[in-house]
Structures are given as structure tokens and as C-alpha cells.
Design a protein around this motif. Structure first.
Motif, PDB file in Angstrom:
ATOM      1  N   MET A   4      40.110  12.946 -12.267  1.00 20.54           N
ATOM      2  CA  MET A   4      38.681  12.791 -12.020  1.00 20.54           C
ATOM      3  C   MET A   4      38.066  14.067 -11.473  1.00 20.54           C
ATOM      4  SD  MET A   4      38.777   8.922 -10.477  1.00 20.54           S
ATOM      5  CE  MET A   4      37.098   9.000  -9.863  1.00 20.54           C
ATOM      6  N   VAL A  43      37.750  16.488 -14.398  1.00 22.53           N
ATOM      7  CA  VAL A  43      36.626  16.107 -15.258  1.00 22.53           C
ATOM      8  C   VAL A  43      35.311  16.542 -14.627  1.00 22.53           C
ATOM      9  CG1 VAL A  43      35.301  14.130 -16.129  1.00 22.53           C
ATOM     10  CG2 VAL A  43      37.782  14.186 -16.429  1.00 22.53           C
ATOM     11  N   LEU A  53      27.756  12.076 -13.958  1.00 19.06           N
ATOM     12  CA  LEU A  53      29.073  11.450 -13.935  1.00 19.06           C
ATOM     13  C   LEU A  53      29.017  10.207 -13.059  1.00 19.06           C
ATOM     14  CD1 LEU A  53      32.119  11.694 -14.687  1.00 19.06           C
ATOM     15  CD2 LEU A  53      32.402  13.096 -12.636  1.00 19.06           C
ATOM     16  N   LEU A  96      28.951  11.119 -18.466  1.00 21.16           N
ATOM     17  CA  LEU A  96      30.235  10.432 -18.583  1.00 21.16           C
ATOM     18  C   LEU A  96      30.370   9.355 -17.518  1.00 21.16           C
ATOM     19  CD1 LEU A  96      32.932  10.751 -20.272  1.00 21.16           C
ATOM     20  CD2 LEU A  96      33.827  11.911 -18.251  1.00 21.16           C
ATOM     21  N   MET A 105      33.306   6.731 -15.881  1.00 22.87           N
ATOM     22  CA  MET A 105      34.731   6.455 -15.762  1.00 22.87           C
ATOM     23  C   MET A 105      34.900   5.051 -15.194  1.00 22.87           C
ATOM     24  SD  MET A 105      36.133  10.147 -14.313  1.00 22.87           S
ATOM     25  CE  MET A 105      35.008  10.184 -12.892  1.00 22.87           C
ATOM     26  N   HIS A 129      34.256   6.704 -26.538  1.00 15.27           N
ATOM     27  CA  HIS A 129      35.110   6.346 -25.416  1.00 15.27           C
ATOM     28  C   HIS A 129      36.568   6.678 -25.684  1.00 15.27           C
ATOM     29  CE1 HIS A 129      36.413   3.006 -27.897  1.00 15.27           C
ATOM     30  NE2 HIS A 129      37.304   2.668 -26.971  1.00 15.27           N
ATOM     31  N   THR A 156      39.059   4.159 -18.398  1.00 16.22           N
ATOM     32  CA  THR A 156      38.316   4.425 -19.627  1.00 16.22           C
ATOM     33  C   THR A 156      37.217   5.453 -19.363  1.00 16.22           C
ATOM     34  OG1 THR A 156      38.703   2.231 -20.583  1.00 16.22           O
ATOM     35  CG2 THR A 156      36.812   3.434 -21.403  1.00 16.22           C
ATOM     36  N   LEU A 157      37.182   6.478 -20.196  1.00  9.70           N
ATOM     37  CA  LEU A 157      36.120   7.471 -20.163  1.00  9.70           C
ATOM     38  C   LEU A 157      35.078   7.099 -21.221  1.00  9.70           C
ATOM     39  CD1 LEU A 157      38.220  10.772 -19.946  1.00  9.70           C
ATOM     40  CD2 LEU A 157      37.528   9.233 -18.107  1.00  9.70           C
ATOM     41  N   ARG A 202      31.419   8.271 -22.845  1.00 11.70           N
ATOM     42  CA  ARG A 202      30.398   9.327 -22.937  1.00 11.70           C
ATOM     43  C   ARG A 202      29.149   8.768 -23.609  1.00 11.70           C
ATOM     44  NH1 ARG A 202      28.736  13.600 -26.428  1.00 11.70           N
ATOM     45  NH2 ARG A 202      28.194  15.514 -25.281  1.00 11.70           N
TER      46      ARG A 202
END
Length: 219
Positions: free
Chosen positions: A53, A56, A138, A164, A166, A204, A214-215, A217
Motif C-alpha cells: 500500500m 502504491v 487513493l 485507485l 484498495m 480491477h 482488490t485494487l 481503478r
């Protein structure tokens, strides 16, 4: 080429934990302090997830971060150490977040973290009402599971295009893959996973790190 994922157990798990991430001393201290909460300490994210994290956040050059579910502050601290973002951290527990405040101050990042104790629903509604839609770079969701869908939808309005999100605990100890598990938490996570996989508003990637992350966008 194998299409399966390696099982992390035994010597492989020990090797992974020894090499997966370099944990800052202040984060290690926070982890030890959180252990005093006993069984509740399981809510703290793993060191390798915190490292991911933080990376990112750094790679994005994030300037505004929203966290729904702060607990004792490990995730917000990991991100604050990795970038210069202003972070809004949202929770409902004064007890847990009192630890977070202590370690944010010890790390010298407390001036960049605003703590709200009104919970995710109220915080998201207030941020939307005060003109923050489309401004968040984010977002991290790690709070009450039945509210994940509401946090996801509200979060999408707050994220900028290309921002993004998370989402934590998406594998939920494997329960999401067990049809016999029908409790509210598992059902909420299973439903959101299906929704994200089909949502054309986002791209994703689900990562099998810790309890699943899970990321997402925003397009």
C-alpha cells in the motif's frame, strides 16, 4: 507455465515473511502495541500488505487519501511514511485510534492525518456534501463488511478519474469460495467481489496477499 498459485506454508511461508517487505521500526512497534488487544489484533493488516500500500501511494504520487477503517493506524501510517499525502482516516473507536494517534505523532506524520470518528457512511456523505467529489487519489476500505457496497459506491464518487481504491479482506479466509458460508460478512464480500468483476466503470485486480486485496481503478 503453471496457472496455479504457490501455497504459502511451512518453510516457504517463513521464507516469504523474511523477504517480502522491510518493515519500518515504528511500524513494528505499532504492531507490537496492537498485539495487546488480543484477538482483535487480527484486524491489523500484514506487513507485506502495508509495504504494498505504501508503494502504491508513492508510485501514484498520491496527494489526498481516504481511509475507511483505521483500527490502530498501521495502514494509514504505512502510507503516510511512503508519500506526502494528506490522509483522512475514518473510524468509530476512540480506544483503537488512540493508539493510532500515538504512533502517527511518534513518526512525525500526525500533521498530515485528519482523524474522523463518525464512521464511513457519515464521513463519505459529508465529503460529498462539501465538494470533495472527484478529488481523492487513493482510498482504502477496511471496515464493517456489510457496508462495503455503500463505501464502494460512495468512494467511486469521491475518487478522481484514474484514482485507485484498495479493498481489504476480499478472500475472507477462503469463506467467499464456500457456498455454505452465508453469514452477513461473507455474503457482503462475495456480492461486492462479483459486482467489481463486472463493473465497467472500473478496472480491477484481486491480489492474494494477506486476506485478499482488490485494487480498483476508476476509469
Amino acid at each position: 507455465m503453471s496457472t496455479s498459485s504457490i501455497v504459502l506454508e511451512g518453510a516457504v511461508l517463513d521464507y516469504y515473511r523474511a523477504h517480502a517487505a522491510r518493515e519500518a521500526p515504528v511500524l513494528a512497534e505499532l504492531r507490537a502495541a496492537t498485539a495487546r488487544f488480543g484477538a482483535d489484533a487480527v484486524m491489523q493488516i500484514a506487513p507485506e500488505q502495508g509495504a504494498l500500500m505504501g508503494m502504491v501511494a508513492s508510485l501514484m504520487g498520491a496527494r489526498r487519501i481516504l481511509e475507511i477503517g483505521t483500527f490502530t493506524g498501521y495502514s494509514s501510517l504505512a502510507m503516510a511514511l511512503a508519500c506526502d499525502a494528506e490522509i483522512t482516516a475514518v473510524d468509530v473507536s476512540e480506544e483503537w485510534t488512540s493508539i493510532a494517534r500515538q504512533y502517527w505523532k511518534k513518526a512525525g506524520v500526525d500533521g498530515r492525518i485528519t482523524l474522523r470518528l463518525d464512521g464511513g457512511h457519515a464521513a463519505i456523505a459529508d465529503l460529498r456534501a462539501t465538494g470533495r467529489e472527484g478529488t481523492i487519489d487513493l482510498m482504502f476500505i477496511d471496515a464493517d463488511k456489510p457496508s462495503y457496497d455503500a463505501y464502494y459506491e460512495g468512494g467511486l464518487t469521491l475518487l478522481r478519474s484514474g484514482g485507485l481504491m484498495m479493498i481489504d479482506n476480499v478472500l475472507w479466509g477462503g469463506d467467499v469460495a464456500d457456498p455454505a458460508k452465508r453469514d452477513a460478512d461473507t455474503t457482503a464480500l462475495r456480492d461486492l467481489n462479483a459486482k467489481v468483476a463486472a463493473d465497467q466503470r472500473v478496472s480491477h485486480c484481486m491480489l492474494p496477499i494477506a486476506d485478499g486485496l482488490t485494487l480498483v481503478r476508476k476509469r
